[in-house]
Design an enzyme around this catalytic site. Structure first.
Site, PDB file in Angstrom:
ATOM      1  N   LYS A 137       0.865  -1.180   0.000  1.00  0.00           N
ATOM      2  CA  LYS A 137       0.000   0.000   0.000  1.00  0.00           C
ATOM      3  C   LYS A 137       0.896   1.221   0.000  1.00  0.00           C
ATOM      4  CE  LYS A 137      -4.121  -0.887   2.773  1.00  0.00           C
ATOM      5  NZ  LYS A 137      -4.728  -0.465   4.027  1.00  0.00           N
ATOM      6  N   HIS A 162     -10.424  -9.163  13.589  1.00  0.00           N
ATOM      7  CA  HIS A 162     -10.309  -8.519  12.274  1.00  0.00           C
ATOM      8  C   HIS A 162     -11.705  -8.201  11.759  1.00  0.00           C
ATOM      9  CE1 HIS A 162      -8.952  -7.647   8.189  1.00  0.00           C
ATOM     10  NE2 HIS A 162      -7.696  -7.717   8.614  1.00  0.00           N
ATOM     11  N   ASP A 201     -14.346  -7.836   6.381  1.00  0.00           N
ATOM     12  CA  ASP A 201     -14.111  -7.457   4.975  1.00  0.00           C
ATOM     13  C   ASP A 201     -12.979  -8.264   4.337  1.00  0.00           C
ATOM     14  OD1 ASP A 201     -12.627  -5.993   6.945  1.00  0.00           O
ATOM     15  OD2 ASP A 201     -11.768  -4.791   5.339  1.00  0.00           O
ATOM     16  N   ASP A 210      16.576  20.191 -24.630  1.00  0.00           N
ATOM     17  CA  ASP A 210      17.036  19.818 -23.287  1.00  0.00           C
ATOM     18  C   ASP A 210      18.489  20.263 -23.106  1.00  0.00           C
ATOM     19  OD1 ASP A 210      17.346  18.579 -20.826  1.00  0.00           O
ATOM     20  OD2 ASP A 210      17.621  16.568 -21.670  1.00  0.00           O
TER      21      ASP A 210
END
Ligand code: SPV
Ligand code: MG
Length: 432
Positions: free
Chosen positions: A44, A89, A92, A204
């Site tokens: 995550k 828990h 889900d 550049d």
């Protein structure tokens, strides 16, 4: 004493978390397994708060008896270590990517003679949804700036995507891919001198000045929260570089990478087809040292980019420069090459790692792109930058559509090459 285990991130505290803590504490002494950054990072996005900050918050919640670090995404090591009577828990996790974790937990608790408590998931509230809302609110320069160092500490390799405007920034911010229950996303963004200047129709060659580059960076900062690494070209004169460092820091940029070249800068991917003049080692080392003295925070990073291989030099020469820049206080080394085999970069990485086990090592594998991130990790690399791909993808797509309109004298044939109007109207929240 009966014990209950609850694993949480504890970044955003909402009624759902309070509910599970209250319920858990009814069964016995509640041990919170607080997930560390490194447990979370591969799965995550990093929490907004550091482990220590989350610990302070969670410790003060009624019902929490004890906090222990949970170093792994899986509950198993901590369940074996603390042998709780219960684990609690939300229900889900019965489906989706967490169901594998649930199966493991059931089997470990069975061997331990313990029980799993599942409580109804608090509908409408979960931290993932809150993170979405948080994204809409944004972040602060301070939190964003620190995130790169936290990622380096938490992940073996940090994955960075090139961005050149708000829209490509939004892609880097939100794109994700789920494979075998594993969630992958980009950790941060690269403000490339090549794509920033190209998107402005300029070469550049350091022709786009800092103020102008900062306009693109500001657009990106406004709609994202992930850390940014800024491509600082040569860094300019040491006397000017100190101001660049402070400006970037003030804006919450995490790092600048500067390359050890001088004269009119040409893009490195030309290799020796153009003149690539290396700066004298002492001059560049001094620039790094000036920059380090100028920075205000301890978290901002000044990374030295070695151009020896680009200019036709050897790995030995690159290593010699790396040593000097590290002595001058640089926070990381980027080794660049346009050699397609990757042999030179691999040799550099392996030799570098023998001398320096901790100094962050950055790769930009544009040409030697046959290697995977896992392979670069085995070489000892810490940051992988995909340096130009968003703009390189956009340009041919736009050209094809423009040509199709010319060819057919209408846009009907180009329609299937474009996203639907409904989709673009819904792309940016608030458009309606
Ligand atoms: C850039 O993205 O501008 C870079 C990387 O500096 S490279 O184009 O490979 O030189
Ligand atoms: Mg560049």
């Amino acid at each position: 004493m009966t014990t209950v285990y609850l694993g949480i991130t504890g970044d955003i505290i909402h009624p759902g978390i309070i509910n599970i803590i209250t319920e858990g504490s009814k069964f016995g002494e509640l041990i919170i397994g607080l997930l560390t950054d490194s447990a979370i990072a591969p799965h995550k996005r990093l929490p907004y708060l550091t482990y220590e900050q989350r610990e302070v918050v969670v410790k003060s919640i009624k019902g929490v008896a004890k906090i222990v670090p949970q170093e792994e995404w899986s509950y198993v090591p901590n369940l074996l270590k603390y042998k709780p009577d219960y684990i609690i828990h939300g229900d889900d996790w019965k489906s989706g990517p967490l169901s594998k974790i649930r199966d493991e937990v059931y089997s470990v608790m069975e061997t331990l003679g313990g029980q799993v408590i599942e409580i109804p998931y608090t509908k409408g509230i979960n931290s993932t949804a809150l993170v979405e809302q948080q994204k809409a609110i944004g972040t602060t320069p301070e939190i964003r700036l620190k995130t790169l160092r936290r990622l380096l500490a938490a992940k073996p390799t940090v994955r960075i995507l090139e961005v050149h405007d708000g829209l490509s920034g939004l892609i880097a911010e939100s794109v994700s891919f789920c494979k075998d229950g594993e969630y992958k996303s980009f950790d941060g963004m690269w403000s490339s001198s090549l794509t920033d200047s190209t998107s402005k129709g300029k070469p550049d060659i350091e022709a786009v000045d800092l103020t102008t580059r900062l306009q693109s960076v500001t657009d990106i900062l406004e709609c994202t929260t992930k850390p940014i690494i800024y491509d600082g070209d040569t860094g300019g004169l040491a006397e000017h570089f100190v101001y660049t460092v402070r400006t970037l820091e003030r804006n919450g940029i995490s790092a600048i990478i500067i390359e050890d070249k001088m004269g009119l800068k040409k893009n490195s991917l030309f290799g020796t087809d153009v003149q690539q003049q290396l700066a004298p080692i002492e001059d560049f080392a001094q620039k790094i040292s000036f920059g380090k003295q100028a920075q205000v925070t301890k978290d901002f990073m000044i990374i030295s980019r070695l151009e020896s291989l680009i200019a036709g030099g050897t790995v030995d020469e690159a290593l010699e420069r790396a040593r000097a820049y590290i002595k001058a206080g640089t926070d990381g080394i980027m080794i660049h090459s346009k050699n397609k085999s990757g042999d030179d970069v691999q040799e550099f990485c392996l030799r570098f790692r023998k001398e320096y086990s901790q100094v962050p090592l950055i790769l930009v594998p544009t040409t030697y792109n046959q290697f995977t991130e896992e392979e670069f990790e085995a070489w000892g690399a810490n940051i992988i930058i995909y340096a130009n791909h968003m703009l390189r993808a956009a340009y041919p797509a736009m050209m094809t559509v423009a040509k199709s309109i010319l060819e057919h004298g209408r846009s009907l044939e180009a329609d299937s090459l474009c996203m639907p109007i409904k989709q673009i109207l819904e792309l940016i929240p608030g458009t309606k």
